[in-house]
Scaffold this motif. Sequence first.
Motif, PDB file in Angstrom:
ATOM      1  N   MET A 121      60.750  39.804  67.656  1.00  0.00           N
ATOM      2  CA  MET A 121      61.861  40.548  67.063  1.00  0.00           C
ATOM      3  C   MET A 121      61.821  40.512  65.539  1.00  0.00           C
ATOM      4  N   GLU A 122      61.431  39.365  64.983  1.00  0.00           N
ATOM      5  CA  GLU A 122      61.482  39.199  63.537  1.00  0.00           C
ATOM      6  C   GLU A 122      60.302  39.829  62.814  1.00  0.00           C
ATOM      7  N   LEU A 123      59.114  39.778  63.431  1.00  0.00           N
ATOM      8  CA  LEU A 123      57.894  40.125  62.704  1.00  0.00           C
ATOM      9  C   LEU A 123      57.160  41.345  63.237  1.00  0.00           C
ATOM     10  N   ASN A 124      57.405  41.742  64.484  1.00  0.00           N
ATOM     11  CA  ASN A 124      56.544  42.740  65.112  1.00  0.00           C
ATOM     12  C   ASN A 124      57.150  44.131  65.208  1.00  0.00           C
ATOM     13  N   VAL A 125      58.435  44.288  64.876  1.00  0.00           N
ATOM     14  CA  VAL A 125      59.076  45.596  65.014  1.00  0.00           C
ATOM     15  C   VAL A 125      58.637  46.490  63.856  1.00  0.00           C
ATOM     16  N   PRO A 126      57.982  47.618  64.140  1.00  0.00           N
ATOM     17  CA  PRO A 126      57.481  48.490  63.076  1.00  0.00           C
ATOM     18  C   PRO A 126      58.558  49.452  62.587  1.00  0.00           C
ATOM     19  N   GLN A 127      58.265  50.163  61.527  1.00  0.00           N
ATOM     20  CA  GLN A 127      59.174  51.197  61.054  1.00  0.00           C
ATOM     21  C   GLN A 127      58.383  52.371  60.492  1.00  0.00           C
ATOM     22  N   LEU A 128      58.993  53.535  60.593  1.00  0.00           N
ATOM     23  CA  LEU A 128      58.391  54.738  60.030  1.00  0.00           C
ATOM     24  C   LEU A 128      58.459  54.692  58.515  1.00  0.00           C
ATOM     25  N   LYS A 129      57.739  55.563  57.862  1.00  0.00           N
ATOM     26  CA  LYS A 129      57.732  55.577  56.400  1.00  0.00           C
ATOM     27  C   LYS A 129      59.096  55.897  55.817  1.00  0.00           C
ATOM     28  N   ASP A 130      59.964  56.551  56.635  1.00  0.00           N
ATOM     29  CA  ASP A 130      61.310  56.840  56.140  1.00  0.00           C
ATOM     30  C   ASP A 130      62.266  55.671  56.340  1.00  0.00           C
ATOM     31  N   GLY A 131      61.740  54.534  56.843  1.00  0.00           N
ATOM     32  CA  GLY A 131      62.551  53.344  57.015  1.00  0.00           C
ATOM     33  C   GLY A 131      63.141  53.160  58.400  1.00  0.00           C
ATOM     34  N   THR A 132      62.959  54.117  59.290  1.00  0.00           N
ATOM     35  CA  THR A 132      63.494  54.006  60.644  1.00  0.00           C
ATOM     36  C   THR A 132      62.766  52.919  61.413  1.00  0.00           C
ATOM     37  N   LYS A 133      63.517  51.929  61.898  1.00  0.00           N
ATOM     38  CA  LYS A 133      62.914  50.868  62.690  1.00  0.00           C
ATOM     39  C   LYS A 133      62.763  51.331  64.139  1.00  0.00           C
ATOM     40  N   LEU A 134      61.616  51.020  64.723  1.00  0.00           N
ATOM     41  CA  LEU A 134      61.303  51.451  66.081  1.00  0.00           C
ATOM     42  C   LEU A 134      61.372  50.243  67.008  1.00  0.00           C
ATOM     43  N   TYR A 135      62.566  50.008  67.558  1.00  0.00           N
ATOM     44  CA  TYR A 135      62.775  48.820  68.387  1.00  0.00           C
ATOM     45  C   TYR A 135      62.132  48.948  69.766  1.00  0.00           C
ATOM     46  N   GLY A 136      61.586  50.093  70.075  1.00  0.00           N
ATOM     47  CA  GLY A 136      60.851  50.257  71.319  1.00  0.00           C
ATOM     48  C   GLY A 136      59.360  50.129  71.143  1.00  0.00           C
ATOM     49  N   MET A 137      58.945  49.568  70.005  1.00  0.00           N
ATOM     50  CA  MET A 137      57.526  49.365  69.738  1.00  0.00           C
ATOM     51  C   MET A 137      57.316  47.988  69.133  1.00  0.00           C
ATOM     52  N   GLN A 138      56.081  47.518  69.186  1.00  0.00           N
ATOM     53  CA  GLN A 138      55.650  46.339  68.449  1.00  0.00           C
ATOM     54  C   GLN A 138      54.276  46.628  67.859  1.00  0.00           C
ATOM     55  N   HIS A 139      54.068  46.105  66.658  1.00  0.00           N
ATOM     56  CA  HIS A 139      52.781  46.301  65.996  1.00  0.00           C
ATOM     57  C   HIS A 139      52.432  45.004  65.278  1.00  0.00           C
ATOM     58  N   LYS A 140      51.612  44.193  65.951  1.00  0.00           N
ATOM     59  CA  LYS A 140      51.221  42.883  65.423  1.00  0.00           C
ATOM     60  C   LYS A 140      49.796  42.900  64.897  1.00  0.00           C
ATOM     61  N   TYR A 141      48.873  43.487  65.648  1.00  0.00           N
ATOM     62  CA  TYR A 141      47.471  43.577  65.244  1.00  0.00           C
ATOM     63  C   TYR A 141      47.173  45.018  64.864  1.00  0.00           C
ATOM     64  N   LYS A 142      46.428  45.203  63.803  1.00  0.00           N
ATOM     65  CA  LYS A 142      46.377  46.514  63.150  1.00  0.00           C
ATOM     66  C   LYS A 142      45.860  47.620  64.063  1.00  0.00           C
ATOM     67  N   GLU A 143      44.938  47.331  64.988  1.00  0.00           N
ATOM     68  CA  GLU A 143      44.330  48.398  65.794  1.00  0.00           C
ATOM     69  C   GLU A 143      45.196  48.823  66.980  1.00  0.00           C
ATOM     70  N   THR A 144      46.153  47.995  67.377  1.00  0.00           N
ATOM     71  CA  THR A 144      46.880  48.236  68.630  1.00  0.00           C
ATOM     72  C   THR A 144      48.382  48.172  68.419  1.00  0.00           C
ATOM     73  N   CYS A 145      49.097  49.187  68.919  1.00  0.00           N
ATOM     74  CA  CYS A 145      50.557  49.121  68.922  1.00  0.00           C
ATOM     75  C   CYS A 145      51.049  49.149  70.361  1.00  0.00           C
ATOM     76  N   LEU A 146      52.131  48.440  70.613  1.00  0.00           N
ATOM     77  CA  LEU A 146      52.743  48.376  71.936  1.00  0.00           C
ATOM     78  C   LEU A 146      53.904  49.343  71.996  1.00  0.00           C
ATOM     79  N   PHE A 147      54.021  50.029  73.129  1.00  0.00           N
ATOM     80  CA  PHE A 147      55.080  51.018  73.332  1.00  0.00           C
ATOM     81  C   PHE A 147      55.829  50.673  74.611  1.00  0.00           C
ATOM     82  N   PHE A 148      57.176  50.598  74.511  1.00  0.00           N
ATOM     83  CA  PHE A 148      58.033  50.200  75.622  1.00  0.00           C
ATOM     84  C   PHE A 148      58.882  51.394  76.059  1.00  0.00           C
TER      85      PHE A 148
END
Length: 447
Positions: A121-148
Amino acid sequence: MLTYQETVWDESPHLGSYTLANFRKIPQIQEMPEEKKFEMEVVGNVLPFKANNYVIEQLIDWGDIPNDPMFVLTFPQKGMLKPHHYAKMASVLESGGDRKEISEAANEIRLKLNPHPAGQMELNVPQLKDGTKLYGMQHKYKETCLFFPSQSQTCHAYCSFCFRWPQFVGMDEMKFAMKEGEQLVQYVQEHPEISDILFTGGDPMIMSARMFGAYVDTLLEAKIPNLRTIRIGTKSLSYWPYKFLTDKDADEMLDIFDRITQSGLQVAIMAHFNHINEMTTPALKDAIQAVRRTGAQIRTQSPLLAHINDDAEMWSRMWHLQVQMGCIPYYMFVVRDTGAQHYFGVPLVRAHNIFRTAYMKTSGLGRTVRGPSMSATPGKVMIEGTPTINGQRVMQLRFLQGRNPDWVQRPFFAKYDEDAIWLDDLKPVFEDSFFFDQEMKEKYSLS
């Protein structure tokens, strides 16, 4: 003997599901002592429980209860709660607590079980360039993003060790979920380093083919140049192989896999097999063949679990069988530091011994497997061995993945500890800190 076609439910497969509300209706459970039923209710009010009739009828050996590994894998056991947590919930139930009191006690316990390990929750939640946080995704390692996907936040049956247990206990603030495929596309377009999207949950294969296909078509129509692989994390091959055989949209789901591969992308089914008994039914074997005919690859993984699969001989047999079926052994994980880790955890030194012993008995085609690997806050850390250096026995580790890609493949050493079950239990041996500690502290405000 009945074939899988003859054992399929007459109606929707989900009508055959059992939860805490109706598990006492299972014939085999009805025969158990009342004390055992109560124990399962106590634990099941804290950790999620769900099973279906395929698991109950095809996978569990009811003549070997309570030791049967598939029973432990899917049904609550008393030891899965620490004694003081068990006593707290048992007291509420014994006193006739109402739904609110039970829920409050359960949530109080759950919050002490590290519901979101490894900084999810603290480190893996990504956001779009406009600042929108995507709580249905995680992005920890650069090549792979998780989608829920929000429609995949359940499974055909729940594993009792599952580190995503907060998804299933009714605490919405603990959930990852996302409805909009368009935001997924936008994020991947904004991050050209991403090559892989992992559909996860829950289980994405709980979705109908129509719903899953809508997400897939959104990705394919976007023609994202950096996207190469769509991964699907699923337990469906083990818990409901009819998803790919006789469900009303089975052919449609397989057509989606075929459509992805025909587009030039790879489909990687990240299949979870925790015990060899899951791999012995005719339905499973036919489902694997059906999936592979679409061009999809099936990679297999599981944590090493006390009470279930902490046996090198079984792992060796399981990897051999997976290779024989055309699957690719991928990971042996270490149980994450959440939920019932105290019950399922295997000390790291013993975990390495089990892995090494099984690996030695595996042919070259099965040696694609890696482990034992911890998905810890800094990254995926593998235990490589326990060498003796300058007369001192130590534990050797290295990163398979890291928050900082520069950490990958860098070995480091910890004091030998036969009781340690997680990275946080280890102490550096030749220096005052591990090489990544300072960067984690400065960049991620973690000590």
